[in-house]
Design an enzyme around this catalytic site. Sequence first.
Site, PDB file in Angstrom:
ATOM      1  N   ARG A  24      12.202   5.389  12.414  1.00  0.00           N
ATOM      2  CA  ARG A  24      10.803   5.814  12.238  1.00  0.00           C
ATOM      3  C   ARG A  24      10.024   5.628  13.536  1.00  0.00           C
ATOM      4  O   ARG A  24      10.587   5.315  14.581  1.00  0.00           O
ATOM      5  CB  ARG A  24      10.165   5.004  11.097  1.00  0.00           C
ATOM      6  CG  ARG A  24      10.874   5.034   9.743  1.00  0.00           C
ATOM      7  CD  ARG A  24      10.644   6.292   8.926  1.00  0.00           C
ATOM      8  NE  ARG A  24       9.260   6.657   8.740  1.00  0.00           N
ATOM      9  CZ  ARG A  24       8.465   6.230   7.763  1.00  0.00           C
ATOM     10  NH1 ARG A  24       8.925   5.372   6.861  1.00  0.00           N
ATOM     11  NH2 ARG A  24       7.221   6.658   7.668  1.00  0.00           N
ATOM     12  N   GLU A  59      12.544  -9.247   1.941  1.00  0.00           N
ATOM     13  CA  GLU A  59      11.817  -8.057   2.396  1.00  0.00           C
ATOM     14  C   GLU A  59      12.648  -6.800   2.158  1.00  0.00           C
ATOM     15  O   GLU A  59      13.841  -6.768   2.462  1.00  0.00           O
ATOM     16  CB  GLU A  59      11.517  -8.202   3.890  1.00  0.00           C
ATOM     17  CG  GLU A  59      10.822  -7.018   4.506  1.00  0.00           C
ATOM     18  CD  GLU A  59      10.720  -7.117   6.031  1.00  0.00           C
ATOM     19  OE1 GLU A  59       9.846  -6.444   6.581  1.00  0.00           O
ATOM     20  OE2 GLU A  59      11.524  -7.844   6.658  1.00  0.00           O
ATOM     21  N   ARG A  94       4.625  11.117  -2.730  1.00  0.00           N
ATOM     22  CA  ARG A  94       4.317  10.972  -1.305  1.00  0.00           C
ATOM     23  C   ARG A  94       5.558  11.208  -0.456  1.00  0.00           C
ATOM     24  O   ARG A  94       6.573  10.539  -0.629  1.00  0.00           O
ATOM     25  CB  ARG A  94       3.804   9.546  -1.059  1.00  0.00           C
ATOM     26  CG  ARG A  94       3.630   9.212   0.402  1.00  0.00           C
ATOM     27  CD  ARG A  94       3.350   7.730   0.585  1.00  0.00           C
ATOM     28  NE  ARG A  94       3.261   7.419   2.000  1.00  0.00           N
ATOM     29  CZ  ARG A  94       3.618   6.264   2.521  1.00  0.00           C
ATOM     30  NH1 ARG A  94       4.060   5.296   1.753  1.00  0.00           N
ATOM     31  NH2 ARG A  94       3.505   6.056   3.807  1.00  0.00           N
ATOM     32  N   PRO A 151       0.794  -1.223   0.000  1.00  0.00           N
ATOM     33  CA  PRO A 151       0.000   0.000   0.000  1.00  0.00           C
ATOM     34  C   PRO A 151       0.831   1.279   0.000  1.00  0.00           C
ATOM     35  O   PRO A 151       1.873   1.364   0.631  1.00  0.00           O
ATOM     36  CB  PRO A 151      -0.830  -0.099   1.283  1.00  0.00           C
ATOM     37  CG  PRO A 151      -0.123  -1.079   2.140  1.00  0.00           C
ATOM     38  CD  PRO A 151       0.571  -2.016   1.216  1.00  0.00           C
ATOM     39  N   ASN A 152       0.312   2.234  -0.751  1.00  0.00           N
ATOM     40  CA  ASN A 152       0.819   3.598  -0.872  1.00  0.00           C
ATOM     41  C   ASN A 152       2.112   3.715  -1.671  1.00  0.00           C
ATOM     42  O   ASN A 152       2.565   4.824  -1.942  1.00  0.00           O
ATOM     43  CB  ASN A 152       0.988   4.253   0.511  1.00  0.00           C
ATOM     44  CG  ASN A 152      -0.331   4.319   1.245  1.00  0.00           C
ATOM     45  OD1 ASN A 152      -1.332   4.760   0.689  1.00  0.00           O
ATOM     46  ND2 ASN A 152      -0.344   3.847   2.478  1.00  0.00           N
ATOM     47  N   ALA A 169       3.022  -0.589   4.947  1.00  0.00           N
ATOM     48  CA  ALA A 169       2.506  -0.581   6.319  1.00  0.00           C
ATOM     49  C   ALA A 169       1.991  -1.944   6.769  1.00  0.00           C
ATOM     50  O   ALA A 169       1.928  -2.217   7.968  1.00  0.00           O
ATOM     51  CB  ALA A 169       1.407   0.467   6.467  1.00  0.00           C
ATOM     52  N   HIS A 172      12.505  -2.339   2.433  1.00  0.00           N
ATOM     53  CA  HIS A 172      11.860  -1.085   2.821  1.00  0.00           C
ATOM     54  C   HIS A 172      12.756   0.066   2.399  1.00  0.00           C
ATOM     55  O   HIS A 172      13.980   0.010   2.576  1.00  0.00           O
ATOM     56  CB  HIS A 172      11.607  -1.034   4.325  1.00  0.00           C
ATOM     57  CG  HIS A 172      10.659  -2.093   4.771  1.00  0.00           C
ATOM     58  ND1 HIS A 172       9.305  -1.990   4.579  1.00  0.00           N
ATOM     59  CD2 HIS A 172      10.882  -3.298   5.331  1.00  0.00           C
ATOM     60  CE1 HIS A 172       8.728  -3.088   5.035  1.00  0.00           C
ATOM     61  NE2 HIS A 172       9.664  -3.904   5.487  1.00  0.00           N
ATOM     62  N   TYR A 222      10.749   9.216   1.079  1.00  0.00           N
ATOM     63  CA  TYR A 222      10.739   8.206   0.017  1.00  0.00           C
ATOM     64  C   TYR A 222      11.364   8.664  -1.295  1.00  0.00           C
ATOM     65  O   TYR A 222      11.416   7.894  -2.247  1.00  0.00           O
ATOM     66  CB  TYR A 222       9.300   7.750  -0.242  1.00  0.00           C
ATOM     67  CG  TYR A 222       8.650   7.146   0.986  1.00  0.00           C
ATOM     68  CD1 TYR A 222       9.009   5.881   1.426  1.00  0.00           C
ATOM     69  CD2 TYR A 222       7.703   7.849   1.709  1.00  0.00           C
ATOM     70  CE1 TYR A 222       8.433   5.327   2.553  1.00  0.00           C
ATOM     71  CE2 TYR A 222       7.115   7.300   2.843  1.00  0.00           C
ATOM     72  CZ  TYR A 222       7.481   6.046   3.255  1.00  0.00           C
ATOM     73  OH  TYR A 222       6.906   5.500   4.379  1.00  0.00           O
ATOM     74  N   ASN A 234       8.066  -5.410  -0.715  1.00  0.00           N
ATOM     75  CA  ASN A 234       7.923  -4.284   0.203  1.00  0.00           C
ATOM     76  C   ASN A 234       6.453  -4.243   0.602  1.00  0.00           C
ATOM     77  O   ASN A 234       5.624  -3.733  -0.139  1.00  0.00           O
ATOM     78  CB  ASN A 234       8.343  -2.966  -0.454  1.00  0.00           C
ATOM     79  CG  ASN A 234       8.290  -1.794   0.504  1.00  0.00           C
ATOM     80  OD1 ASN A 234       7.624  -1.841   1.529  1.00  0.00           O
ATOM     81  ND2 ASN A 234       8.986  -0.735   0.145  1.00  0.00           N
TER      82      ASN A 234
END
Length: 142
Positions: free
Chosen positions: A104, A95, A17, A9-10, A74, A97, A22, A71
Amino acid sequence: MKILILNGPNLNLLGRREPEIYGNRSFEDFFEELQKRFSEHQLVYFQSNHEGALIDKLHEVGFSYDGIVFNPGAYTHTSIALRDAISGINTSVFEVHISNLATREDFRQVSYVKDVCIGSINGMGLEGYAVAIEELAKLSAK
């Protein structure tokens, strides 16, 4: 190798964004660069904001592709269902990110998928995807 790059998502908003976190490059532009850099591999890209679509894609390719770079966005911090989908397939999942999760918010410190993936990388920006592809290729060469 046939490798799926799977974004949650996103991540369709990359380049627009929160560029301070990012960056300001779209994933589609970066994906074209990845295809050129790793032309010896067949790279396939899929993104969804829907957990079920991500699970369906893992099930679809998880017994036939050579690797998955994932990735989960969230969902990393919330989805036991994605964890179970990864542990239920044969294809190795790495994985990724973009941001450094350690710097964060507290809730981003937990990854429900990390222990069912063959590796995890974060904080390298988009370059983390390339590192994951290289790691999957090394694993395949063994």
